[in-house]
Design an enzyme around this catalytic site. Structure first.
Site, PDB file in Angstrom:
ATOM      1  CG  ASP A  42      22.321  61.606  11.207  1.00 15.05           C
ATOM      2  OD1 ASP A  42      23.060  60.984  11.992  1.00 15.05           O
ATOM      3  OD2 ASP A  42      21.778  61.095  10.210  1.00 15.05           O
ATOM      4  CG  ASP A  46      24.504  67.342   9.738  1.00 16.49           C
ATOM      5  OD1 ASP A  46      25.482  66.591   9.529  1.00 16.49           O
ATOM      6  OD2 ASP A  46      23.371  67.155   9.257  1.00 16.49           O
ATOM      7  CB  SER A  91      29.752  46.275 -12.571  1.00 19.74           C
ATOM      8  OG  SER A  91      28.514  46.185 -13.198  1.00 19.74           O
ATOM      9  CE  LYS A 127      35.289  41.751  -8.454  1.00 18.63           C
ATOM     10  NZ  LYS A 127      35.300  42.766  -7.428  1.00 18.63           N
ATOM     11  CD  GLU A 185      39.819  47.800  -8.287  1.00 15.60           C
ATOM     12  OE1 GLU A 185      39.565  47.946  -9.498  1.00 15.60           O
ATOM     13  OE2 GLU A 185      38.943  47.605  -7.414  1.00 15.60           O
ATOM     14  CB  CYS A 419       1.911  46.520   8.138  1.00 12.51           C
ATOM     15  SG  CYS A 419       3.114  47.834   7.889  1.00 12.51           S
ATOM     16  CB  CYS A 422       0.218  51.158   8.030  1.00 13.29           C
ATOM     17  SG  CYS A 422      -0.039  49.683   7.054  1.00 13.29           S
ATOM     18  CB  CYS A 437       2.377  45.934   4.466  1.00 14.66           C
ATOM     19  SG  CYS A 437       1.313  47.361   4.685  1.00 14.66           S
ATOM     20  CB  CYS A 443       1.728  51.300   4.343  1.00 18.69           C
ATOM     21  SG  CYS A 443       3.113  50.767   5.373  1.00 18.69           S
TER      22      CYS A 443
HETATM   23  S1  IVH Z   1      37.791  44.095 -15.259  1.00 18.34           S
HETATM   24  C1  IVH Z   1      34.625  45.137 -18.134  1.00 18.34           C
HETATM   25  N1  IVH Z   1      39.697  43.142 -13.759  1.00 18.34           N
HETATM   26  O1  IVH Z   1      35.937  44.666  -9.934  1.00 18.34           O
HETATM   27  C2  IVH Z   1      35.598  44.703 -17.132  1.00 18.34           C
HETATM   28  N2  IVH Z   1      37.984  44.400 -12.699  1.00 18.34           N
HETATM   29  O2  IVH Z   1      33.126  43.900  -9.874  1.00 18.34           O
HETATM   30  C3  IVH Z   1      35.780  45.682 -16.060  1.00 18.34           C
HETATM   31  N3  IVH Z   1      38.280  44.691 -10.294  1.00 18.34           N
HETATM   32  O3  IVH Z   1      34.648  47.652 -11.241  1.00 18.34           O
HETATM   33  C4  IVH Z   1      36.524  45.272 -14.890  1.00 18.34           C
HETATM   34  N4  IVH Z   1      40.177  43.598 -10.134  1.00 18.34           N
HETATM   35  O4  IVH Z   1      36.801  47.773  -9.815  1.00 18.34           O
HETATM   36  C5  IVH Z   1      38.558  43.847 -13.784  1.00 18.34           C
HETATM   37  N5  IVH Z   1      41.484  42.270 -12.587  1.00 18.34           N
HETATM   38  C6  IVH Z   1      40.356  42.970 -12.594  1.00 18.34           C
HETATM   39  C7  IVH Z   1      39.793  43.544 -11.432  1.00 18.34           C
HETATM   40  C8  IVH Z   1      38.586  44.247 -11.523  1.00 18.34           C
HETATM   41  C9  IVH Z   1      39.266  44.288  -9.485  1.00 18.34           C
HETATM   42  C10 IVH Z   1      37.092  45.471  -9.859  1.00 18.34           C
HETATM   43  C11 IVH Z   1      36.785  46.687 -10.689  1.00 18.34           C
HETATM   44  C12 IVH Z   1      35.396  46.492 -11.216  1.00 18.34           C
HETATM   45  C13 IVH Z   1      34.853  45.499 -10.236  1.00 18.34           C
HETATM   46  C14 IVH Z   1      33.713  44.703 -10.832  1.00 18.34           C
END
Ligand code: IVH
Length: 772
Positions: A42, A46, A91, A127, A185, A419, A422, A437, A443
């Site tokens: 690295d 760098d 999420s 998704k 997205e 371990c 250590c 461990c 450790c």
């Molecule tokens: S809804 C509260 N709808 O999946 C609801 N997310 O694992 C928020 N994603 O961060 C997300 N397609 O980036 C929603 N049709 C869809 C989606 C979607 C992709 C992604 C999104 C989210 C992640 C969660």
């Protein structure tokens, strides 16, 4: 050969030198990012990069799309201004099989207390495997665009997002709220991605491992012109802050987005039960390869927005949505070795070293083998051909061995009992699957892992202090615990040593110090998470921070819980077969004298007489733990006086926290060394920011509420979640600190307790009127 100093180069020499460096860096980037096989250290990397950046800084006209300052991961810090999301970007929870989908639907019906035959409409959406972005429109005009970041704060990439054709600068149609954040997205269509990579390869430029990395790299460019040249697209599917209600269902919201000029996924479907969801999933799974963009599953969302609102959130994911992931992709390769990694809590994790193989567009060299039982169960031997799988962003796993390719020389793997770092003995406690461990504080592996966790992106996120520097500083004996990091930032002697060192220098030291100083103020949830306590993950940290609000309150509770840990005898008794909390309470209530009132009765009869009303299994359990009258008395005393403190119960009762995490917190704060380390850290900090209080302007904010009896309008879970979202604390037992007891029909001892303590008792309707 020593290179000429950058400030002596002519422009022509600079052009040539920059071209050389760019090619070299692109080569190393490819090895590092897409093949995970760096050839140089690295530090050497760098140095190359610094030289390239210095040339570009001196001759700014040489900067192009391919120049080193534009590469992803370029050593340019804080490229984009932070954007605080008014409404967090959440999420999703995952479902990996159909049972989990049916559970999700059943959970919603239960939570909303719907009659069994009432249909629940869902929208099932592909998704998309890209990265999410939030677009803020005011009076129909795009004013800001941001990445998700950690969900609370993202990066301002407005100018870059404006270059996407599928993102309108102004909204079309009518009926949009004055302020609305459209979320969705950003992704790269597969054809365009393949074409980009092919051209890049032909020209010796950097290629990307998959469309998702490509989309992320393309969006996070300093120069919007580069983003403009990349084939990015946007699908709208959600929203953040809005000034007015604009839809009653998810389907209506998607229609509105379409009318306002956004691309909305035409494979989204509305269905009314789990079977319908699964049909959409199977169809999309079949059509996956022909969609023209990568998807990694299907997202199911409750269609009615009023139901979404009632369902609310747990920590960072909504209760009203789930991501049903596609199954993992598989491949076979040869297991070249097994490395043992030591985690921050000492657990030894076997990691498979594999002959590199591509699985779902990513080169895999390592995979987890989980623990020693897994290795034994699958009888995985070094040299075996193994099947591995990779699902989305989850660590690749070894599924099994291809037995007919096993060499006769292969011998069963023997898991180490010490371990590897250590040398301390590694043991398995109770029924734990992990060997740990026992080196704890001595450790080095554990120390470094704890520090790595501490500076990690989701914890203190200290810029300029990566794994490499951390290890180096630890080796020099400069950093052993978190407080040392902050001490280093004001240790002029050590800093000047660094300044004069090869591969470091003035700028890096300045950046390091700035990175550390910036974190003397930290959010409470990050602080809790950073401590690296077993079973206290990011979500739990967030829930704890919201519950306690401040560091002072959190710490006081932990210390109290730690000083009131149950004794081993109490724990043994409480987990014995047949011994429920009710049995413990019955034992605790018994007052037994010194002298045995029934000296001639056999043991089992003494027990039955001492604790009338106890069921046979509980009596048998006691008979195995006590041999005579004194033993029986002792058990009653243990039940009465050696149980956990009420605070431990309070922590365990926080929605989403539970007894395991509560116990882990108490154990951590019970250890004097941990308390010292934490105190030293706090002393170095300027400020721990209080948690964002959910609500303070509601009639029940800050009040403690207990629910009891049968509730008719809501389930207990919904009532609890609703109260918490309005800033109330929900407790399981009535005390003089309780403000309201909401009692439905059939309320029993809690109602009596409320009357005893003078707590206000409300019917369900009175409660609803109060919070309306
Ligand atoms: S809804 C509260 N709808 O999946 C609801 N997310 O694992 C928020 N994603 O961060 C997300 N397609 O980036 C929603 N049709 C869809 C989606 C979607 C992709 C992604 C999104 C989210 C992640 C969660």
């Amino acid at each position: 050969m020593s290179e000429p100093a950058v400030d002596t180069l002519t422009e022509a020499e600079a052009v040539a030198e920059l071209a050389r460096l760019s090619t070299e860096l692109a080569h190393h980037d490819a090895l590092y990012h897409t093949e995970d096989a760096p050839e140089i250290s690295d530090a050497d990397y760098d140095a190359l990069k610094r030289r390239a950046l210095a040339i570009e800084a001196r001759f700014p006209t040489l900067t192009t799309e391919t120049s080193p300052s534009q590469a992803v991961g370029a050593a340019v810090s804080t490229q984009f201004a932070p954007v605080r999301h008014g409404v967090p970007m959440l999420s999703l929870d995952n479902a990996f099989d159909e049972d989990e989908v049916r559970d999700f639907v059943a959970r919603i019906a239960r939570f909303l207390k719907l009659p069994v035959d009432e249909p629940i409409a869902f929208i099932a959406e592909p998704k998309i495997d890209g990265l999410s972005a939030s677009l803020r429109y005011e009076d129909g005009v795009l004013v800001q665009g941001a990445t998700r970041g950690d969900g609370k704060t993202g990066e301002d990439v407005t100018e870059n997002l404006k270059t996407l054709d599928s993102i309108p600068r102004t909204l079309s149609g009518t009926g949009w709220p004055r302020v609305i954040e459209i979320r969705g997205e950003v992704y790269a269509p597969t054809d365009a991605f393949d074409a980009f990579n092919a051209a890049a390869e032909a020209e010796g430029r950097r290629t990307y491992a998959n469309p998702r990395n490509f989309a992320a790299g393309s969006l996070r460019q300093k120069n919007p012109k580069i983003t403009a040249g990349r084939p990015l697209t946007f699908f709208a599917y959600a929203w953040g802050e809005v000034s007015e209600v604009f839809a009653g269902t998810q389907a209506e919201a998607l229609e509105a987005f379409r009318a306002w000029g956004f691309q909305v996924n035409d494979r989204s479907r509305r269905v009314e039960d789990a079977a319908g969801l699964i049909d959409v999933y199977r169809q999309l799974e079949t059509d996956r390869a022909t969609l023209g963009y990568d998807i990694d599953g299907v997202v199911y969302k409750v269609d009615r927005l009023d139901w979404q609102q009632r369902l609310g959130f747990i920590a960072r994911s909504p209760r009203w949505a789930i991501a049903h992931k596609f199954p993992a992709q598989q491949a076979t390769t040869v297991l070249e070795g097994i490395d043992i990694q030591v985690g921050r809590t000492g657990s030894l994790t076997p990691v498979a070293r594999l002959h590199p193989v591509t699985v779902g567009g990513v080169v895999v060299r390592n995979a987890t083998l989980h623990n020693e039982d897994e290795i034994a169960r699958k009888d995985v031997r070094i040299g075996d051909t193994v099947t591995l799988q990779r699902a989305g962003d989850v660590i690749p796993q070894i599924v099994g061995v291809v037995l007919d390719r096993r060499s006769p020389e292969a011998v069963p793997y023997v898991f180490p009992t010490h371990c590897p770092v250590c040398g301390s003995e590694a043991v398995r406690e109770g029924d734990e699957v992990r060997r740990r461990c026992t080196g704890g504080l001595i450790c080095d592996a554990q120390i470094v892992e704890r520090l790595k966790h501490f500076v990690g992106r989701r914890a203190f996120d200290i810029e300029g202090l990566g794994e490499k520097q951390l290890i180096a500083f630890h080796e020099r004996g400069w950093i052993r615990e978190p407080a040392d990091i902050f001490r280093l930032a004001r240790d002029e002697t050590r800093l000047s040593i660094l300044r004069n060192e090869d591969g470091y220098g003035e700028t890096s030291v300045r950046n390091l110090v700035a990175g550390i100083q910036a974190r003397r103020t930290i959010a409470l949830d990050r602080l809790i998470f950073s401590l690296g306590i077993r079973d206290i993950g990011e979500q739990t940290s967030l829930l704890l921070s919201r519950h306690f609000g401040s560091w002072a309150a959190f710490q006081a509770a932990c210390l109290e819980a730690a000083s009131g840990l149950p004794s081993p005898e109490w724990t043994q008794l409480s987990v014995a077969h047949g011994v429920s909390p009710r049995v413990m309470a019955a034992l605790a209530e018994a007052r037994l004298g010194d002298a045995d009132p029934w000296p001639d009765a056999p043991l089992d009869q003494k027990i039955a007489l001492a604790f009338p009303g106890l069921a046979a299994p509980a009596r048998r359990a006691i008979a195995t733990l006590a041999t005579d009258w004194n033993g029986i008395r002792r058990l009653a005393q243990v039940a009465r006086t050696e149980g956990p403190s009420a605070t431990l119960g309070e922590i365990a009762g926080i929605t989403g926290v539970g007894p395991v995490a509560a116990r882990a917190l108490a154990d951590f704060f019970h250890e004097p060394h941990n308390r010292t380390v934490v105190e030293a850290l706090i002393a170095e900090l300027d400020k721990v920011e209080d948690a964002e209080r959910p609500k303070s302007d509601t009639p029940v904010a800050g009040k403690t509420v207990v629910f009891t009896g049968a509730l008719e309008r809501f389930t207990r879970d919904e009532a609890k979640a609703r109260a918490e979202s309005l800033g109330a604390k929900v407790s399981g037992s009535v005390s003089k600190k309780t403000d309201y007891l909401v009692a439905g029909p059939g309320a029993g001892s809690k109602l009596a307790d409320a009357q005893k303590h003078g707590v206000k008792v409300l019917t369900e309707d009175e409660w609803l009127a109060l919070i309306a």
